[in-house]
Write a protein that holds these residues in place. Structure first.
Motif, PDB file in Angstrom:
ATOM      1  N   ILE A  21       6.075 -35.184  65.214  1.00 13.18           N
ATOM      2  CA  ILE A  21       6.848 -35.635  64.054  1.00 13.18           C
ATOM      3  C   ILE A  21       7.086 -34.406  63.186  1.00 13.18           C
ATOM      4  N   VAL A  22       8.349 -34.002  63.075  1.00 10.53           N
ATOM      5  CA  VAL A  22       8.667 -32.721  62.444  1.00 10.53           C
ATOM      6  C   VAL A  22       9.298 -32.887  61.060  1.00 10.53           C
ATOM      7  N   GLY A  23       9.386 -34.117  60.591  1.00  8.83           N
ATOM      8  CA  GLY A  23       9.943 -34.322  59.253  1.00  8.83           C
ATOM      9  C   GLY A  23      10.251 -35.779  59.010  1.00  8.83           C
ATOM     10  N   ARG A  24      10.705 -36.047  57.781  1.00  9.03           N
ATOM     11  CA  ARG A  24      11.133 -37.402  57.420  1.00  9.03           C
ATOM     12  C   ARG A  24      12.521 -37.303  56.808  1.00  9.03           C
ATOM     13  N   ARG A  25      13.441 -38.099  57.314  1.00  2.78           N
ATOM     14  CA  ARG A  25      14.829 -38.023  56.898  1.00  2.78           C
ATOM     15  C   ARG A  25      15.055 -38.816  55.615  1.00  2.78           C
ATOM     16  N   GLN A  26      16.206 -38.580  54.991  1.00  5.18           N
ATOM     17  CA  GLN A  26      16.528 -39.269  53.751  1.00  5.18           C
ATOM     18  C   GLN A  26      16.651 -40.778  53.936  1.00  5.18           C
ATOM     19  N   ASP A  27      16.999 -41.215  55.162  1.00  2.00           N
ATOM     20  CA  ASP A  27      17.120 -42.652  55.407  1.00  2.00           C
ATOM     21  C   ASP A  27      15.772 -43.311  55.695  1.00  2.00           C
ATOM     22  N   GLY A  28      14.682 -42.534  55.618  1.00  2.00           N
ATOM     23  CA  GLY A  28      13.350 -43.088  55.824  1.00  2.00           C
ATOM     24  C   GLY A  28      12.831 -42.954  57.239  1.00  2.00           C
ATOM     25  N   TYR A  29      13.729 -42.705  58.198  1.00  2.00           N
ATOM     26  CA  TYR A  29      13.294 -42.532  59.577  1.00  2.00           C
ATOM     27  C   TYR A  29      12.635 -41.163  59.750  1.00  2.00           C
ATOM     28  N   GLY A 146      19.109 -43.117  81.716  1.00  2.29           N
ATOM     29  CA  GLY A 146      18.293 -43.275  82.910  1.00  2.29           C
ATOM     30  C   GLY A 146      17.743 -42.010  83.518  1.00  2.29           C
ATOM     31  N   HIS A 147      17.335 -41.070  82.685  1.00  6.59           N
ATOM     32  CA  HIS A 147      16.792 -39.816  83.205  1.00  6.59           C
ATOM     33  C   HIS A 147      15.724 -39.303  82.259  1.00  6.59           C
ATOM     34  N   SER A 148      14.719 -38.623  82.815  1.00 10.19           N
ATOM     35  CA  SER A 148      13.744 -37.949  81.962  1.00 10.19           C
ATOM     36  C   SER A 148      14.482 -37.049  80.991  1.00 10.19           C
ATOM     37  N   ALA A 149      13.972 -36.950  79.760  1.00  8.47           N
ATOM     38  CA  ALA A 149      14.759 -36.254  78.737  1.00  8.47           C
ATOM     39  C   ALA A 149      13.879 -35.646  77.654  1.00  8.47           C
ATOM     40  N   TRP A 150      14.366 -34.555  77.124  1.00 12.86           N
ATOM     41  CA  TRP A 150      13.875 -33.980  75.881  1.00 12.86           C
ATOM     42  C   TRP A 150      14.677 -34.647  74.770  1.00 12.86           C
ATOM     43  N   ALA A 151      13.996 -35.165  73.753  1.00 14.13           N
ATOM     44  CA  ALA A 151      14.681 -35.935  72.720  1.00 14.13           C
ATOM     45  C   ALA A 151      14.325 -35.414  71.335  1.00 14.13           C
ATOM     46  N   GLU A 152      15.342 -35.411  70.477  1.00 13.16           N
ATOM     47  CA  GLU A 152      15.153 -35.030  69.076  1.00 13.16           C
ATOM     48  C   GLU A 152      15.859 -36.065  68.196  1.00 13.16           C
ATOM     49  N   GLY A 153      15.935 -35.802  66.895  1.00 13.29           N
ATOM     50  CA  GLY A 153      16.464 -36.791  65.963  1.00 13.29           C
ATOM     51  C   GLY A 153      15.448 -37.906  65.807  1.00 13.29           C
ATOM     52  N   VAL A 154      15.906 -39.161  65.907  1.00 12.75           N
ATOM     53  CA  VAL A 154      14.966 -40.284  65.928  1.00 12.75           C
ATOM     54  C   VAL A 154      14.625 -40.642  67.375  1.00 12.75           C
ATOM     55  N   GLY A 155      15.015 -39.764  68.288  1.00 10.78           N
ATOM     56  CA  GLY A 155      14.795 -39.985  69.705  1.00 10.78           C
ATOM     57  C   GLY A 155      16.081 -40.209  70.473  1.00 10.78           C
TER      58      GLY A 155
END
Length: 286
Positions: A21-29, A146-155
């Motif tokens: 968890i690298v931060g908290r966004r303005q929308d709360g997520y 449908g594939h293994s993935a590196w994910a950022e944002g909220v995922g």
């Protein structure tokens, strides 16, 4: 009203091999960095088209009203987006635990979007389906692609990757975790240093960890006990998502089966193979 043969598709589970968890966004997520890996544990969904526009889920899920189920919501969302007058009779064969961190509800929604898009011939691309699915949950897009993935944002910001495919022991310690409670806990780590995908894929400590684990351990002693037990057999043991499931990787199916058999004396346990491509892709030949 119905065709003779239903379309039956898997809704596979996922593991978070790491979760920062690298931060908290303005929308709360919360802003995340995670590695998703599909595994070969699945729910099964069967779809029978209807010509009256009705969406009917025949299988009841404890504690979830029919119209609140992500399967029903996904089907209606696709109807609205494509303005189709078609409906469906849907049957769910449930194997994945609810609230287990395996993405079962999100995977059900993804399989529904993909399956009905195919059955109704509504013609949406995977990208368009993923955009629809994001409104149902942050994990839905990874199951649609449908594939293994590196994910950022909220995922939802996904980069396909190729991972090792070990055998996993997955344990569910008979407890349900409240994801909102974990993310709202004031002691949750929210400032992990962001890393590059290349560094993350090198694996190992300290990069591969789950920032939710300390909070979940504190709130749910049953999970802490199971994690400590599994760590005696595999030091890489960790939580997936916010839990309640935990997992460890093994080099052989036999080694995983031996540990799962011991774990089964105390908790619900499975042996699962890590995958890079979802069995849903294989089922539809794409």
């Amino acid at each position: 009203m119905y065709t003779e043969v239903p379309l039956t598709l898997p809704a596979p589970a996922k593991l978070n091999r790491m979760l920062h968890i690298v931060g908290r966004r303005q929308d709360g997520y919360h802003a995340l960095q995670t590695i998703f890996q599909i595994i070969d544990l699945s729910d099964q969904l069967s779809f029978m088209p209807r010509n009256d526009g009705a969406i009917e889920l025949t299988s009841q899920v404890d504690g979830v009203a029919h119209d609140d189920n992500l399967i029903v919501r996904a089907a209606r969302l696709l109807q609205q987006a494509t303005r189709t007058d078609k409906g469906a009779l849907i049957t769910l064969e449930k194997h994945l635990p609810m609230g287990g961190g395996l993405g079962g509800g999100s995977s059900n929604a993804a399989t529904t979007l993909i399956g009905l898009n195919h059955l109704w011939q509504t013609g949406l691309s995977r990208t368009a389906l993923a955009e629809l699915g994001l409104g149902l949950g942050a994990d839905v897009p990874v199951f649609i692609h449908g594939h293994s993935a590196w994910a950022e944002g909220v995922g939802e910001k996904l980069t396909p990757i190729t991972l090792d495919t070990p055998w996993f022991v997955v344990i569910h310690p008979h407890v349900s975790v409240s994801t909102p409670a974990v993310f709202q806990d004031p002691e949750l780590t929210r400032d992990s240093h962001a890393i590059t995908m290349a560094r993350a894929l090198q694996g190992g400590a300290p990069e591969w960890r789950n920032d939710c684990e300390a909070i979940v351990r504190k709130r749910y002693p049953q999970i802490a006990e199971a994690l400590d037990w599994l760590a005696q057999h595999a030091p890489s043991s960790r939580l997936t998502g916010t839990g309640a499931c935990l997992f460890a990787a093994f080099d052989s199916q036999q080694a995983a089966q031996d540990v799962a058999k011991q774990a089964g004396q105390y908790w619900h346990s499975w042996v699962a193979r890590g995958l890079n491509t979802s069995p849903l892709q294989d089922a539809l030949g794409c």
